[in-house]
Motif scaffolding. Structure first.
Motif, short mmCIF file in Angstrom:
data_model
loop_
_atom_site.label_atom_id
_atom_site.label_comp_id
_atom_site.label_asym_id
_atom_site.label_seq_id
_atom_site.Cartn_x
_atom_site.Cartn_y
_atom_site.Cartn_z
N ILE A 128 -6.25 -12.45 -15.11
CA ILE A 128 -6.96 -11.33 -15.73
C ILE A 128 -6.95 -11.53 -17.25
O ILE A 128 -5.89 -11.73 -17.85
N LEU A 129 -8.13 -11.48 -17.83
CA LEU A 129 -8.24 -11.62 -19.28
C LEU A 129 -8.53 -10.25 -19.87
O LEU A 129 -9.26 -9.45 -19.27
N SER A 130 -7.97 -9.98 -21.05
CA SER A 130 -8.29 -8.71 -21.72
C SER A 130 -8.52 -8.99 -23.20
O SER A 130 -7.94 -9.91 -23.77
N ALA A 131 -9.38 -8.16 -23.81
CA ALA A 131 -9.75 -8.38 -25.21
C ALA A 131 -8.65 -7.85 -26.13
O ALA A 131 -8.10 -6.78 -25.88
N ILE A 132 -8.38 -8.59 -27.19
CA ILE A 132 -7.40 -8.13 -28.16
C ILE A 132 -7.87 -6.83 -28.81
O ILE A 132 -7.10 -5.90 -29.01
N ASN A 136 -8.24 -2.45 -22.85
CA ASN A 136 -8.81 -1.92 -21.62
C ASN A 136 -10.09 -2.64 -21.22
O ASN A 136 -10.66 -2.34 -20.17
N VAL A 137 -10.55 -3.56 -22.02
CA VAL A 137 -11.70 -4.40 -21.63
C VAL A 137 -11.13 -5.62 -20.93
O VAL A 137 -10.50 -6.47 -21.56
N ALA A 402 -6.58 -2.01 -11.99
CA ALA A 402 -5.41 -1.22 -11.61
C ALA A 402 -4.52 -0.85 -12.79
O ALA A 402 -3.63 -0.03 -12.64
N LYS A 403 -4.75 -1.49 -13.91
CA LYS A 403 -3.83 -1.22 -15.03
C LYS A 403 -4.66 -0.72 -16.21
O LYS A 403 -5.29 -1.50 -16.92
N LEU A 404 -4.62 0.56 -16.37
CA LEU A 404 -5.44 1.16 -17.41
C LEU A 404 -4.58 2.09 -18.25
O LEU A 404 -3.47 2.48 -17.86
N GLY A 405 -5.14 2.43 -19.41
CA GLY A 405 -4.45 3.41 -20.24
C GLY A 405 -3.21 2.85 -20.89
O GLY A 405 -2.93 1.66 -20.85
N ILE A 406 -2.46 3.74 -21.49
CA ILE A 406 -1.24 3.35 -22.22
C ILE A 406 -0.16 2.93 -21.24
O ILE A 406 0.58 1.98 -21.48
N GLN A 407 -0.08 3.61 -20.13
CA GLN A 407 0.97 3.28 -19.15
C GLN A 407 0.57 2.13 -18.25
O GLN A 407 1.36 1.71 -17.40
N LEU A 408 -0.63 1.63 -18.43
CA LEU A 408 -1.15 0.54 -17.59
C LEU A 408 -0.93 0.85 -16.12
O LEU A 408 -0.26 0.13 -15.38
N THR A 409 -1.50 1.95 -15.74
CA THR A 409 -1.43 2.33 -14.34
C THR A 409 -2.78 2.91 -13.96
O THR A 409 -3.66 3.06 -14.80
#
Lengths: 900, 536
Positions: A128-132, A136-137, A402-409
């Motif tokens: 899974i890649l995410s933008a710096i 959340n992207v 599945a991992k979103l927001g500050i809590q990555l949940t």
């Protein structure tokens, strides 16, 4: 004026127009690039997606798989952060899924968006890649690391059991055996076959169909040659001692079928067996062990055929792609001898590759394939369903979702809106690819939470959520099925974590939120960004779990001061006062006494596209007069508003794990009546902060203000709630002395406007006067303790503030457990009661005259970093706000490694 | 070379390039300016050529790129050669004049042929040299390659030239046959235009994609295989490439020399046998004359004038191309351009720029079409004074012209929007909003252009009287139109991104409405007076 052409210079119109036409795309492209640069200069980065391209410059879609050989280190992918004008175009350290069989590393080529793919282990690997610029992207990309060597060769039967070399396999009747080669790409030229390497008790066809000849032990072997020319074998010891008949279907010449014949020819031990006809063509054979007298029986179906009848040696119903070859062969039904001179043809040659010399049929794509075998004037046909054995597949929701927001949940409510707008606890789920080319079997790890129903004719399922599952979770997984066996390593799962209470509804758009706001019975659990077209107004309020999604109020036409994109007005008269649009058909009443706890969690909110447009954009949240019940804000991110969150006359409010900043004035504006007040039952209100971060705003991060009658008696009572700062409070909101003076003036003007009305011109005049006045005031040496010196410049750390003057602030009400912080008194007079500046003196005189107040020079209270006595503040002016992952880790108390 | 040939040759150069006086500072400045422009153009071509060859080199097809280049140049030079040869040798107006002077046909022929060869040489060298040098740079060719370039260029000049001489007469006979089939001409030219633009956009898209990321081949493996196979059969143009890269030179040189010889012999035979006869025949035939018996039909004044306007354009290949052909091709050209730039824009900035970029593309193409109205009065030519004396008010006559321009732009814009909707490039409401804005601006541009032409018309009183040369009215119409398109487009993109599509739409519509109103006011102000002042 006329011009007459006499010269014949060749400036032909046609050529000119053609040149202009040729220049058109160049002009458009240049304009596009220039616009992109301009926009990127004036707006902050706002990545919206990640595009991944393979080394062949093909865009990689969600369910594409990139194939990489284990020895190939030159393969690469290109990762673009969209839009391309994004200045910070890097990605965070890739995350790898837990179920990965294979493994790869991504190594970035410095200064480019090219990432080399370094394969480390054979198998499927999803990262899974995410933008710096915005964690959340996210995008997932799947690699299939292949090899020229076969790593594993498994033999299994129709009952999903893998056969082990170390154990004897008890064979009671003829049956189909299967092999599974990993990785299948290593198989060389379809070179795989079965044979009996030892013993005579069984026979096996090249396609793995096992028939029994006699009782006893034999060894069957499956052999596969890989691209390295290595021969991989697997031996299975089969024991036919418990078998009764040779095969389940037998062929007998016409007229010869009888009990005796069947017994003699198909029973394994005719002397100790007896055969009876039990149905049309079906015989039951019973064997009695002469030693133990144990009885065993089995059935056999007998078909009467002519002497020269022939057919396909194997009639599989289903074949799979990427699963090795199936050998087409015709045999005489009676003798089982190969039938020579039979030609095989396929009705659709695109579905399978057929090699005439070897008879190997290799399925290529899913569908129905009709194979015709022709011998002289007779034809036999075989209909085979081809399904795909894919190397990987995706569910509608993957680990990147599945991992979103500050809590990555990510959490889920129990209910959805169906097409008719009614609530349902059923959710259609399934594969990302709806083409139904391969088979999966679904499973719920906790059926009491979520049960599964298959949808016929598809690979989709309907999930039913039980209210008993509140606070629990269930993993919904799909396993790829080949020959009724789950393919190891090809399982995809998604965990549905349920909200703690069963009264949450999953919402995807603003219309659905309006439905919930109308009834105010169910709470909202966001599953998508929401674009609000007008204020979401409520009377009692509902809780909202945002899952890190954005509630975007930038399209709301008007957001005056005091009105939030989400507004909860418990006092009925507030609706009219603010002119907020009421929902048609809804009755609004006074609900101040309704006791209802509200929690707003993991919600991102923005009232404007950028902070430059945030002036006069109201609040993200406005809650007025909830006297009973608790209001909790957790892991919220509110920005680009005039005031982030406004709570007025709320008795019990808490903030935990929030990122408060990037607003035009305050990020939290808390207003209270005088203490004691009957509305609060003569108890003091509570305001708690735990583990929050205050980023830059044009005003204090948090402001406390008085909001009731301006009379001497009320003002003298004080208004401050019990304020508790627990855990930590990181303050990045540093102001220079100049900007602090402007900020102070702005706050005073806004406070005045709350009680009076004035034209914009008057406001501007007062503002200018105040700025000058406060210049003198803040220049007083008595206030030196509020300044931190850096690079010969004065800075003020503006975390929380309560304005004094006519408002009695009580700094002792603020309890700060963060040892790095302090609560400072910002007096307007010195110890002897002398105003600190002439302007303050003038203000004092003016206010006393016009407002008949006893005291108008109360101190203000300021919560800021403690840099007294030579201490250094934990965060200094100009220190950058940490990158999002580090920030999130701090807010949740988790390790940064969890995020990386 | 005889004096007469030299004199005739100098006359040809004077006709094309104008007079040049070594003692005149203006001439020097003009020459310097031309040199700078040419240098700039050659640099630009070199830059494009480098990208072109690097793009193919990434796909392992750099030799094929060279073959494709020579094929394109060969076809281009042959076709333009046929056209220029026909015009220069047979259709030139000065033939009528020269007929009356004591010059021999052979001298006329030699001078014109020399002029054509020199022009062709200059053009070929200007275009091919930067490409060939770029190829050498990309492939890191040795010094021998650069020594072989002149040979390739010489073959590239003479073979197409000689072939075009062979094809000129049949070409002329073909054009004579279809000369009066105006509808067919429009259809053929529209198809050619669409095909050319589509191919150009495909190559442009590849080059832009390559520029964004030179790591990739922009060609899929299948396309690479197809191109490689096709290039094997591109004879004789692949021999031009072969002599440069020393590939099969024992076949390439003989083939090219043989082709040269064959075309030279053929040309000589054609000229000896047919030149004088054809020349005389063409002089006797007026440029666009044909016979068609039509009935005299009485129509209302307005319809008659519209009919006249229509025929004036329809029966002229030049005007048809400038107007009807481009208007017919516009919807598909907009589609090609929009689909590629929309994708570029969405990747570069985001979905929010859809409005702005579609507006930009449609307005630019609309500008090309409306520029035709910048010669609405000039095109009257010799008949201009007739317009003053007929019993129809000037305003009405101008309104008729405007009506036709409006109708054509309306239909063209509507078709553009229909194509955009059909290909789902945007929503219905946005498409029709854009249509409204583009049409309003098209009306404004038409009125501005017509008024400019009324203030300062450029009549052509020689030859057939057609406006075939570009003039400042057309240039300024296009320039202004492009500026408006850029303002609207960039405004739409920026506002669309920053504040949303709705507000962007309102602002762009406001700009369009403002231009529309200003155009009407400007147009109607002193209209009759200015028209009557023409020729006074």
């Amino acid at each position: 004026m006329i011009v007459i052409h006499t010269e014949n210079r060749r400036k032909e119109m046609k050529k000119f127009l053609l040149i202009v036409i040729i220049l058109i795309p160049i002009i458009v492209t240049v304009a596009l690039n220039a616009t992109g640069r301009l926009i990127s200069m004036i707006t902050p980065d706002n990545p919206t997606g990640i595009e991944i391209r393979s080394s062949l410059n093909q865009v990689i879609e969600k369910d594409d798989v990139i194939r990489v050989d284990i020895k190939d280190t030159s393969e690469f992918i290109m990762v673009d952060i969209l839009p391309l004008m994004t200045k910070e175009d890097g990605i965070n350290e890739p995350e790898k899924e837990e179920n990965n069989v294979g493994d790869v590393d991504l190594v970035r080529q410095e200064g480019t968006n090219k990432y080399f793919v370094i394969p480390k282990k054979v198998g499927i690997v999803k990262i899974i890649l995410s933008a710096i610029a915005n964690v959340n992207v996210r995008r997932a990309v799947t690699f299939n690391v292949t090899s020229d060597s076969i790593e594993n060769l498994t033999v299994y039967n129709s009952y999903e059991s893998d056969l082990q070399e170390s154990e004897n396999y008890l064979v009671n009747h003829s049956q189909q055996l299967y092999f599974d080669i990993f990785p299948i790409e290593a198989l060389s030229n379809n070179m795989v076959t079965w044979k009996v390497s030892n013993g005579t008790s069984v026979e096996i066809t090249p396609n793995g169909y096992l028939t029994i000849r006699e009782k006893g032990l034999s060894v069957i072997r499956v052999m596969a040659k890989d691209r390295n020319a290595d021969l991989i074998t697997k031996d299975i010891i089969v024991d036919t001692a418990a078998a009764v008949v040779k095969q389940k279907v037998g062929y007998v010449e016409e007229g010869l079928a009888s009990n005796q014949y069947v017994n003699e020819n198909f029973a394994l031990d005719p002397e100790n067996s007896s055969t009876t006809l039990v149905g049309e063509g079906v015989y039951s054979v019973t064997y009695v062990d002469p030693l133990t007298q144990e009885e065993l029986s089995d059935t056999i179906r007998i078909e009467e055929v002519k002497e020269d009848d022939w057919d396909f040696s194997d009639r599989p119903e289903i074949l799979y792609t990427n699963n090795g070859p199936h050998f087409l062969k015709a045999v005489n039904l009676l003798t089982r001898d190969p039938q020579e001179d039979v030609t095989f043809t396929l009705d659709d040659s695109s579905m399978a590759d057929y090699e005439n010399e070897t008879g190997a049929l290799v399925p290529v794509k899913a569908g129905i394939l009709n194979i015709t075998a022709k011998y002289k004037n007779t034809e036999k046909s075989l209909k085979v369903t081809i399904r795909e054995k894919v190397s990987s597949f995706e569910l509608m929701l993957g680990s990147e979702d599945a991992k979103l927001g500050i809590q990555l949940t990510r959490k889920w409510g129990n209910y959805w809106f169906d097409e008719e707008g009614e609530l349902t606890n059923k959710f259609n789920f399934g594969l990302y690819n709806k083409a139904n080319l391969f088979d999966v079997v679904w499973n719920s790890s906790n059926p009491d939470v979520i049960s599964i129903e298959n949808v016929e004719g598809t690979q989709d399922v309907v999930l039913t959520f039980s209210e008993d599952g509140a606070g629990l979770s269930s993993v919904i997984s799909a396993d790829l099925i080949v020959n009724n066996r789950k393919v190891p390593g090809l399982r995809k799962s998604f965990e549905f974590k349920m909200m703690d209470t069963p009264d949450y509804v999953n919402v995807y758009n603003f219309e659905e939120m309006k439905e919930l706001a109308f009834d105010e019975i169910y709470n909202a659990c966001l599953q998508s960004d929401i674009m609000a077209t007008h204020v979401l107004s409520m009377n009692v309020g509902i809780s909202i779990f945002g899952n890190g999604f954005l509630f975007d109020g930038s399209q709301i036409p008007s957001l005056p001061l005091g009105v939030g994109a989400i507004s909860i007005f418990r006092e009925a008269y507030q609706w009219g006062r603010y002119g907020v649009q009421q929902l048609e058909g809804k009755t609004y009443t006074d609900t101040q006494s309704v006791e209802k706890d509200l929690t707003f969690e993991e919600l991102r909110m923005s009232n404007a596209v950028s902070i430059e447009e945030s002036p006069n954009r109201g609040s993200c949240f406005t809650i007025i007069a909830p006297w009973k019940g608790k209001i909790a804000f957790k892991y919220m991110q509110v920005r680009n508003a005039e005031r982030g969150i406004e709570v007025v006359w709320a008795k019990d409010v808490s903030f935990e794990g929030c990122i408060l900043g990037d607003n035009n004035t305050y990020s939290v504006f808390a207003v209270y009546p005088e203490f004691p007040h009957g509305a609060f039952g003569n108890e003091r209100a509570k305001l708690a902060f735990k583990n929050n971060v205050i980023k830059h705003s044009d005003g204090p991060g948090v402001a406390f203000a008085y909001g009731n009658s301006i009379d001497a008696e009320s003002l003298a009572k004080g208004f401050m709630p019990d304020i508790l700062v627990d855990g930590f409070l990181d303050i990045y909101n540093w102001h220079t002395q100049e900007s602090f003076e402007r900020m102070f003036s702005k706050i005073v003007v806004q406070s005045l406007l709350a009680y009076t009305s004035a034209t914009q011109e008057a406001v501007n005049i007062i503002d200018k006067m105040m700025v000058q006045a406060f210049k003198d005031y803040f220049g007083s040496p008595v206030l030196n303790n509020i300044y931190y010196w850096k690079d010969n410049k004065k800075y003020v750390s503006v975390g929380m503030m309560a304005l004094g003057a006519i408002f009695r602030t009580e700094a002792e009400q603020i309890v700060c457990n963060d040892p790095r912080l302090t609560v400072l008194d910002v007096p307007m007079e010195d110890e002897k009661g002398v105003p600190l500046s002439s302007t303050v003196n003038a203000l004092k005189t003016l206010l006393k005259s016009f407002m008949d107040l006893d005291k108008v020079t109360y101190s203000s209270a300021l919560v800021c970093y403690d840099f007294q006595g030579g201490k250094e503040p934990a965060v200094k002016p100009g220190d950058p706000v940490p990158q999002d992952y580090q920030l999130y880790a701090r807010l949740t108390g988790q390790s940064v490694n969890l995020y990386e | 070379m005889s004096n007469q040939i030299g004199t005739l040759l100098r006359l040809e150069f004077k006709n094309k390039y104008g007079t040049y006086n070594v003692k005149n500072t203006k001439s020097w400045l003009k020459s310097a300016m031309y040199l700078v422009l040419i240098a700039g153009a050659i640099t630009g071509i070199y830059f494009v050529a480098e990208i072109f060859f690097e793009m193919f080199d990434r796909a392992g097809m750099v030799y094929e790129a060279l073959v494709i280049l020579f094929t394109a140049v060969f076809i281009f030079l042959t076709f333009t050669g046929v056209s220029s040869t026909s015009k220069a040798l047979y259709f030139k107006g000065d033939n009528e004049i020269l007929m009356r002077f004591p010059v021999k046909f052979q001298d006329v022929f030699v001078s014109k042929t020399l002029f054509l060869i020199i022009s062709q040489l200059i053009l070929t060298v200007s275009i091919l040299s930067p490409f060939l040098v770029a190829y050498g740079r990309v492939t890191e060719a040795n010094i021998g390659y650069y020594w072989r370039i002149p040979a390739a260029i010489i073959f590239s000049v003479f073979i197409p030239f000689l072939l075009s001489n062979l094809l000129a007469i049949p070409g002329m006979q073909f054009t004579n046959r279809i000369r009066n089939k105006f509808a067919l001409i429009i259809v053929i030219l529209s198809i050619v235009m669409i095909g050319f633009f589509g191919a150009y956009m495909a190559v442009f898209d590849k080059m832009v994609t390559f520029l964004k990321n030179t790591e990739f081949s922009v060609f899929s493996p299948e396309v690479v295989d197809i191109l490689k196979d096709v290039c094997l059969y591109l004879i004789p143009t692949k021999y031009f490439a072969d002599i440069l890269v020393m590939n099969n030179i024992y076949l390439a040189y003989p083939a090219l020399i043989g082709l040269f010889g064959f075309s030279l012999i053929g040309t000589i035979l054609v000229i000896v046998k047919l030149y004088q006869k054809t020349l005389l025949g063409n002089i006797e035939v007026e440029g666009s004359a044909f016979k068609k018996v039509t009935k005299n039909r009485e129509r209302p004044v307005y319809i008659s004038l519209i009919h006249k306007e229509f025929l004036e354009i329809f029966r002229s290949v030049n005007y048809s191309f400038q107007y009807f052909v481009l208007a017919s091709a516009m919807p598909l050209m907009v589609y090609f351009c929009n689909s590629i730039t929309l994708q570029l824009g969405k990747n570069e900035i985001g979905e929010q720029i859809t409005l702005g970029i579609t507006l930009l593309v449609m307005l630019i193409f609309s500008t090309i079409i409306t520029s035709f109205s910048a010669t609405s009065v000039s095109r009257e030519g010799n008949n201009f004074y007739h317009t003053k004396i007929i019993p129809v008010p000037v305003e009405k006559q101008l309104f008729v012209k405007f009506s036709m321009y409006f109708l054509v732009s309306f239909i063209a814009n509507l078709l553009c929007v229909a194509v955009i909707l059909f290909t789902k490039q945007m929503s219905v409401s946005m498409a029709f909003s854009i249509f409204g804005m583009v049409q309003a601006i098209a009306v404004a541009m038409t009125l501005f252009s017509m008024k400019t032409d009324i203030k300062r018309p450029y009549f052509n009183l020689s030859g057939e009287g057609e406006i075939v040369n570009n003039n400042i009215n057309t240039s300024s119409s296009i320039g202004f139109g492009l500026a408006v398109a850029l303002v609207e487009g960039i405004t739409g993109m920026i506002l669309g991104y920053m504040v949303g599509a709705d507000l962007a739409l309102y602002v762009c519509a406001g700009i369009a409405a403002f231009l529309f109103i200003v155009a009407i006011l400007t147009y109607t102000h002193k209209l009759k007076k200015q028209y009557n002042n023409i020729g006074n």
